[in-house]
Scaffold this motif. Structure first.
Motif, PDB file in Angstrom:
ATOM      1  N   ASP A 122       9.848  42.652  39.112  1.00 31.96           N
ATOM      2  CA  ASP A 122      10.946  41.962  39.045  1.00 31.96           C
ATOM      3  C   ASP A 122      11.820  41.915  37.843  1.00 31.96           C
ATOM      4  O   ASP A 122      12.907  42.088  38.052  1.00 31.96           O
ATOM      5  CB  ASP A 122      10.547  40.258  39.418  1.00 31.96           C
ATOM      6  N   VAL A 123      10.888  42.185  36.645  1.00 35.19           N
ATOM      7  CA  VAL A 123      11.710  42.237  35.405  1.00 35.19           C
ATOM      8  C   VAL A 123      12.446  43.550  35.346  1.00 35.19           C
ATOM      9  O   VAL A 123      13.556  43.494  35.005  1.00 35.19           O
ATOM     10  CB  VAL A 123      10.464  42.328  34.132  1.00 35.19           C
ATOM     11  N   ALA A 124      11.556  44.641  35.603  1.00 34.32           N
ATOM     12  CA  ALA A 124      12.149  46.001  35.733  1.00 34.32           C
ATOM     13  C   ALA A 124      13.409  46.045  36.518  1.00 34.32           C
ATOM     14  O   ALA A 124      14.505  46.809  36.306  1.00 34.32           O
ATOM     15  CB  ALA A 124      11.248  47.134  36.035  1.00 34.32           C
ATOM     16  N   GLU A 125      13.428  45.500  37.883  1.00 33.80           N
ATOM     17  CA  GLU A 125      14.313  45.541  38.782  1.00 33.80           C
ATOM     18  C   GLU A 125      15.523  44.833  38.238  1.00 33.80           C
ATOM     19  O   GLU A 125      16.672  45.269  38.303  1.00 33.80           O
ATOM     20  CB  GLU A 125      13.849  44.940  40.127  1.00 33.80           C
ATOM     21  N   THR A 126      15.490  43.500  37.496  1.00 34.04           N
ATOM     22  CA  THR A 126      16.512  42.811  37.169  1.00 34.04           C
ATOM     23  C   THR A 126      17.242  43.518  36.207  1.00 34.04           C
ATOM     24  O   THR A 126      18.265  43.589  35.996  1.00 34.04           O
ATOM     25  CB  THR A 126      16.094  41.507  36.582  1.00 34.04           C
ATOM     26  N   GLN A 127      16.402  44.217  35.109  1.00 34.62           N
ATOM     27  CA  GLN A 127      17.068  45.021  33.899  1.00 34.62           C
ATOM     28  C   GLN A 127      17.941  46.084  34.623  1.00 34.62           C
ATOM     29  O   GLN A 127      18.692  46.244  34.019  1.00 34.62           O
ATOM     30  CB  GLN A 127      15.951  45.445  33.041  1.00 34.62           C
ATOM     31  N   ILE A 128      17.266  46.908  35.683  1.00 28.28           N
ATOM     32  CA  ILE A 128      18.296  47.836  36.065  1.00 28.28           C
ATOM     33  C   ILE A 128      19.226  47.479  36.789  1.00 28.28           C
ATOM     34  O   ILE A 128      20.449  47.972  36.440  1.00 28.28           O
ATOM     35  CB  ILE A 128      17.294  48.610  37.039  1.00 28.28           C
ATOM     36  N   TYR A 129      19.520  46.547  37.491  1.00 25.09           N
ATOM     37  CA  TYR A 129      20.542  45.736  38.012  1.00 25.09           C
ATOM     38  C   TYR A 129      21.593  45.274  37.087  1.00 25.09           C
ATOM     39  O   TYR A 129      22.640  45.497  36.834  1.00 25.09           O
ATOM     40  CB  TYR A 129      20.246  44.883  39.086  1.00 25.09           C
TER      41      TYR A 129
END
Length: 382
Positions: A309-316
């Motif tokens: 969730d953290v990595a995905e949020t950072q990417i977006y």
């Protein structure tokens, strides 16, 4: 008993004709009803009944909300987590795919698409909320536009499926199609088939770990792929809730026992997660699943999910900031705010994937899980 027109519609045409031809042979309508019920029960496998159960739930959710506006209906369906029902349908149809590969592959794809549009909408809503919570008002309109786009796709997909406006008819036709094209087995034979399916899937994951299939510098091909593979084991069992019983082993290896106790100390709710909490058993002879190994797999998938969730949020967020011309320094500041928001320290996703795979290999957890599926479900010797 088959007492209504709708119930009779669920009986395959060939079976129904045999019943009608036999009716004059019985002394009373009550006797005929009893025979109808017996034929009906014999005609439906465990997997078919569980598919029906999920379809009935979905039909009820959509039918009860027909009078609502699109926005009200969407809110209700998200609150009721209808996506989970689509997940279970996807898992069930995937498990019985060998019984009609072409047909069930198509149905699995349909159910995946249906849960996918709800997932995409949920992600878009979450990203907008994070932008507000970390006080990045410049990004709130960006993610609101993404949310509206995801909502439009969801509504279009659901309306094309027939569920949005004609749920009863859509589910009735789907059930008829399953009756006609599904090659359903008797309960005992199908139980064995489902157990073998659970074991085969676990063996696939084990082979992937041995081959280093999840050791990649690309987070999607590495850590996220490992999570998807572990979660697939959970989804299969979750799809069979009511048919499955989690059972502790008496001879748990030291390595697995130590790992389980370690995770339990970190998370006292380990045995009561969305995957591991007990459910009512609906059959006389449930499929036994090793409880401790399954709980560890559930916790691993959940932990990786938190980091995902953290990595995905950072990417977006990075993509969003780059699209409006933000500086690299500002982007890094926002990335740090996201870390603090989720309360997760920076991590190396490749090292995390390697660490989980190494421990799975050292404890031979999947090997014991597979062995437990076999020994727990073997007929008891007299």
């Amino acid at each position: 008993m088959l007492t209504t027109v709708n119930e009779l519609k669920e009986v395959p045409l060939k079976t129904l004709l045999l019943i009608l031809l036999a009716l004059p042979l019985f002394q009373s309508f009550a006797q005929a009803q009893e025979i109808c019920a017996q034929v009906f029960e014999q005609d439906h496998s465990m997997a078919r009944r569980f598919l029906n159960q999920e379809l009935d739930t979905i039909q009820t959710l959509f039918a009860d909300s027909k009078h609502l506006s699109d926005d009200q209906k969407l809110k209700l369906l998200m609150n009721e987590e209808v996506r989970k029902n689509f997940f279970r349908l996807q898992g069930l149809s995937q498990m019985v795919m060998a019984q009609n590969t072409k047909f069930f592959a198509k149905k699995t794809s349909n159910f995946k698409d249906w849960q996918g549009v709800f997932g995409d909408y949920d992600l878009a809503v979450s990203l907008r909320k994070v932008a507000v919570k970390i006080d990045e008002p410049v990004l709130e309109p960006y993610f609101r536009a993404k949310e509206l786009q995801a909502k439009e796709v969801l509504l279009q997909t659901m309306k094309e499926s027939g569920l949005w406006e004609s749920p009863e008819q859509t589910i009735r036709l789907l059930k008829a199609e399953l009756d006609k094209k599904g090659r359903w087995s008797e309960d005992k034979k199908e139980r064995k088939f489902l157990i073998e399916n659970l074991r085969d899937r676990a063996e696939e994951v084990q082979k992937g770990i041995k081959a280093g299939a999840f050791d990649s510098p690309d987070i999607e091909k590495g850590l996220h792929r490992l999570r998807r593979q572990l979660r697939s084991l959970l989804i299969q069992v979750n799809a069979l809730k009511g048919l499955v019983e989690l059972q502790p082993e008496t001879d748990l290896p030291t390595g697995i026992n130590g790992w389980f106790n370690e995770l339990l100390a970190q998370n006292p709710k380990l045995m009561n997660s969305k995957y591991t909490k007990s459910s009512e058993i609906l059959v006389e002879q449930p499929i036994k699943v090793p409880q401790y190994e399954f709980s560890i797999i559930s916790e691993l998938a959940g932990t990786i999910g938190d980091y995902k969730d953290v990595a995905e949020t950072q990417i977006y967020f990075k993509e969003a900031l780059e699209s409006i011309g933000a500086s690299p320094v500002y982007i890094q500041q926002v990335q740090s705010k996201i870390q603090r928001h989720f309360k997760i320290e920076p991590f190396d996703h490749q090292e995390m994937s390697r660490g989980i795979q190494n421990r799975l290999a050292q404890t031979k957890l999947l090997k014991h899980y597979i062995k437990g599926l076999k020994t727990m479900n073997e007929p008891k010797k007299l």
